[in-house]
Design a protein around this motif. Sequence first.
Motif, mmCIF file in Angstrom:
data_model
loop_
_atom_site.group_PDB
_atom_site.id
_atom_site.type_symbol
_atom_site.label_atom_id
_atom_site.label_comp_id
_atom_site.label_asym_id
_atom_site.label_seq_id
_atom_site.Cartn_x
_atom_site.Cartn_y
_atom_site.Cartn_z
ATOM 1 N N LEU A 254 63.230 -56.209 23.994
ATOM 2 C CA LEU A 254 61.861 -55.772 23.702
ATOM 3 C C LEU A 254 61.305 -56.422 22.451
ATOM 4 O O LEU A 254 60.088 -56.491 22.270
ATOM 5 N N ASP A 255 62.194 -56.886 21.581
ATOM 6 C CA ASP A 255 61.770 -57.509 20.328
ATOM 7 C C ASP A 255 62.436 -58.870 20.196
ATOM 8 O O ASP A 255 63.650 -58.952 19.982
ATOM 9 N N PHE A 256 61.644 -59.930 20.328
ATOM 10 C CA PHE A 256 62.209 -61.265 20.179
ATOM 11 C C PHE A 256 61.193 -62.208 19.548
ATOM 12 O O PHE A 256 59.984 -61.947 19.559
ATOM 13 N N PHE A 257 61.711 -63.273 18.964
ATOM 14 C CA PHE A 257 60.856 -64.316 18.401
ATOM 15 C C PHE A 257 60.925 -65.520 19.327
ATOM 16 O O PHE A 257 62.010 -65.965 19.697
ATOM 17 N N TYR A 258 59.748 -66.013 19.708
ATOM 18 C CA TYR A 258 59.679 -67.106 20.671
ATOM 19 C C TYR A 258 59.228 -68.380 19.961
ATOM 20 O O TYR A 258 58.199 -68.400 19.279
ATOM 21 N N LEU A 259 60.000 -69.447 20.134
ATOM 22 C CA LEU A 259 59.651 -70.764 19.590
ATOM 23 C C LEU A 259 59.253 -71.677 20.736
ATOM 24 O O LEU A 259 60.027 -71.865 21.684
ATOM 25 N N PHE A 260 58.052 -72.235 20.653
ATOM 26 C CA PHE A 260 57.559 -73.125 21.698
ATOM 27 C C PHE A 260 57.495 -74.540 21.134
ATOM 28 O O PHE A 260 56.768 -74.811 20.170
ATOM 29 N N VAL A 261 58.286 -75.461 21.727
ATOM 30 C CA VAL A 261 58.376 -76.831 21.217
ATOM 31 C C VAL A 261 57.739 -77.789 22.220
ATOM 32 O O VAL A 261 58.184 -77.900 23.364
ATOM 33 N N SER A 262 56.707 -78.469 21.774
ATOM 34 C CA SER A 262 56.057 -79.498 22.588
ATOM 35 C C SER A 262 55.791 -80.689 21.667
ATOM 36 O O SER A 262 56.655 -81.015 20.857
ATOM 37 N N THR A 263 54.632 -81.325 21.776
ATOM 38 C CA THR A 263 54.310 -82.420 20.863
ATOM 39 C C THR A 263 54.380 -81.948 19.424
ATOM 40 O O THR A 263 54.750 -82.686 18.519
ATOM 41 N N ALA A 264 54.006 -80.694 19.197
ATOM 42 C CA ALA A 264 54.261 -79.988 17.944
ATOM 43 C C ALA A 264 54.942 -78.675 18.326
ATOM 44 O O ALA A 264 55.382 -78.525 19.461
ATOM 45 N N CYS A 265 55.032 -77.734 17.410
ATOM 46 C CA CYS A 265 55.659 -76.464 17.778
ATOM 47 C C CYS A 265 54.899 -75.296 17.178
ATOM 48 O O CYS A 265 54.173 -75.421 16.186
ATOM 49 N N GLY A 266 55.070 -74.158 17.817
ATOM 50 C CA GLY A 266 54.492 -72.919 17.327
ATOM 51 C C GLY A 266 55.418 -71.772 17.656
ATOM 52 O O GLY A 266 56.487 -71.963 18.236
ATOM 53 N N GLY A 267 54.998 -70.570 17.326
ATOM 54 C CA GLY A 267 55.844 -69.418 17.569
ATOM 55 C C GLY A 267 55.029 -68.201 17.970
ATOM 56 O O GLY A 267 53.804 -68.192 17.852
ATOM 57 N N SER A 268 55.720 -67.190 18.454
ATOM 58 C CA SER A 268 55.077 -65.932 18.825
ATOM 59 C C SER A 268 56.043 -64.789 18.584
ATOM 60 O O SER A 268 57.229 -64.891 18.893
ATOM 61 N N TYR B 290 61.665 -59.718 10.341
ATOM 62 C CA TYR B 290 61.318 -59.182 11.653
ATOM 63 C C TYR B 290 62.499 -58.512 12.357
ATOM 64 O O TYR B 290 62.325 -57.580 13.123
ATOM 65 N N ASP B 291 63.722 -58.968 12.092
ATOM 66 C CA ASP B 291 64.926 -58.409 12.701
ATOM 67 C C ASP B 291 64.857 -58.420 14.227
ATOM 68 O O ASP B 291 65.016 -57.388 14.888
ATOM 69 N N PRO B 292 64.627 -59.594 14.846
ATOM 70 C CA PRO B 292 64.504 -59.646 16.305
ATOM 71 C C PRO B 292 65.855 -59.480 16.991
ATOM 72 O O PRO B 292 66.908 -59.762 16.413
ATOM 73 N N GLU B 293 65.799 -59.034 18.256
ATOM 74 C CA GLU B 293 67.015 -58.936 19.059
ATOM 75 C C GLU B 293 67.514 -60.311 19.483
ATOM 76 O O GLU B 293 68.698 -60.509 19.727
ATOM 77 N N ALA B 294 66.586 -61.271 19.616
ATOM 78 C CA ALA B 294 66.945 -62.622 20.053
ATOM 79 C C ALA B 294 65.874 -63.597 19.586
ATOM 80 O O ALA B 294 64.738 -63.215 19.280
ATOM 81 N N ILE B 295 66.262 -64.859 19.501
ATOM 82 C CA ILE B 295 65.329 -65.958 19.267
ATOM 83 C C ILE B 295 65.371 -66.840 20.509
ATOM 84 O O ILE B 295 66.433 -67.349 20.876
ATOM 85 N N LEU B 296 64.255 -66.964 21.184
ATOM 86 C CA LEU B 296 64.167 -67.761 22.407
ATOM 87 C C LEU B 296 63.411 -69.048 22.113
ATOM 88 O O LEU B 296 62.386 -69.035 21.431
ATOM 89 N N ILE B 297 63.917 -70.159 22.633
ATOM 90 C CA ILE B 297 63.263 -71.448 22.428
ATOM 91 C C ILE B 297 62.895 -72.025 23.788
ATOM 92 O O ILE B 297 63.742 -72.230 24.650
ATOM 93 N N GLY B 298 61.612 -72.260 23.975
ATOM 94 C CA GLY B 298 61.110 -72.853 25.208
ATOM 95 C C GLY B 298 60.245 -74.054 24.903
ATOM 96 O O GLY B 298 60.123 -74.481 23.755
ATOM 97 N N GLY B 299 59.628 -74.600 25.923
ATOM 98 C CA GLY B 299 58.782 -75.779 25.735
ATOM 99 C C GLY B 299 59.338 -76.983 26.454
ATOM 100 O O GLY B 299 60.078 -76.864 27.437
#
Length: 408
Positions: free
Chosen positions: A221-235, A325-334
């Motif tokens: 329910l609580d995670f940090f999302y990293l989106f990697v493309s030409t640059a990167c961002g997060g959510s 933030y203390d997330p349950e997971a860090i997910l990396i997509g893109g």
Amino acid sequence: MKSSGSTSEQSRIYNERIILRLVRQHPDISRVSIAEQTGLSAQTISVITSSLLERQLLHVAGKVKGRRGQPSIKLSINKKGAYGLGINVDRDHISAALLDFSGECVLLVERAVSFPTENMAKQIASDLIEEVKATLGDDWSRVQGIGLTRPDYMDSWLETLVTDQDQLSNLDSLKDALSYWRSDAFETWLAESTGLVCFCENDAVAAATSELLLAPGVLPLDFFYLFVSTACGGSVVTNGECYFGSHGKAGSFGLIPTATGKHGKWILEALSLSSLRRFLWSNQLTWPDCDEAWQDDVYIKAVSQWSNDVAHEVASALAAVVALYDPEAILIGGRLPTTVLTALITELEQVVAQQSTLPIPPIRHAQTGQTAGVLGAAVLPLYEIFAPQKNLLLLSSKDKQRNTREKP
């Protein structure tokens, strides 16, 4: 900040969306099971499901056998009951996706570009939308809206993000052309040209949303999302919903400075496809033309070095995310190749652990993968219209503005 309590209409809409989500998660579920899992009365469930059946968002999948009395019906999502259309405009491609109501991808098309200008983006988007219309035929009327995802700051950091040599020699003119993306003009054009409500988010938030709705299995329910493309961002995802912050910029991981500046001053420059391309070129390597080529020893060595460099550049920032933030997971997509992403995660797990006194949550591949940006765009209409967002029940003035996205 003033908040308003929920009205009976808000509660009805929220309950309807709760039921839709439950049926999506448990195909062939009965009304009795819905009552057991939601705590709603049988009458409420009967009224709502009857409405959903009438609107063809649900269909009867059969009857429950083995019970006394009149058999209960099984309910499932009607795949053709609604569709979400998405357009993803990125620095290196423009793509379109069509999702049916079950979340299945019906159509996925992509065109390669390099920093699209207004006319280029409109022409490609028009062509892609025509492909979608041809695919749907009469069912075009069931498209609930069009989602638009694109990176913030399209006209910034061109010196490090642009890798096309012709564009590098004409950065000033390119920057002027890309100033178009500072406004919501393209969003307005999409709404007017399609006659659909347009829902717009940056690509990282949309990708995280696609993970919430489309990833199989149970997500944290609580995670940090990293989106990697030409640059990167997060959510930032908290309690199963994206968190935007007071100005809509929460999770802007790419805007944090790097540790040394070796691959760019900002994380969005260092943790990027552009950074990887530059690194390969500096080692006299071209971008592989197939996934198997990444397994060659020379590329394995290069990817290992780049991943180690980038991990050290961003580790302190990720450690800060863990601490704050203390997330349950860090997910990396893109759009990083799978081999590269696997190597990067290995390095991040080691380097971040060295720079944090707190336990590091699992760092893993996002399940929606390299199509997360465009799938996120297609998810947006379905999410905004059908997902049980808690702010439906308690809307502040800011929430009302955020949830009212219809363009003229």
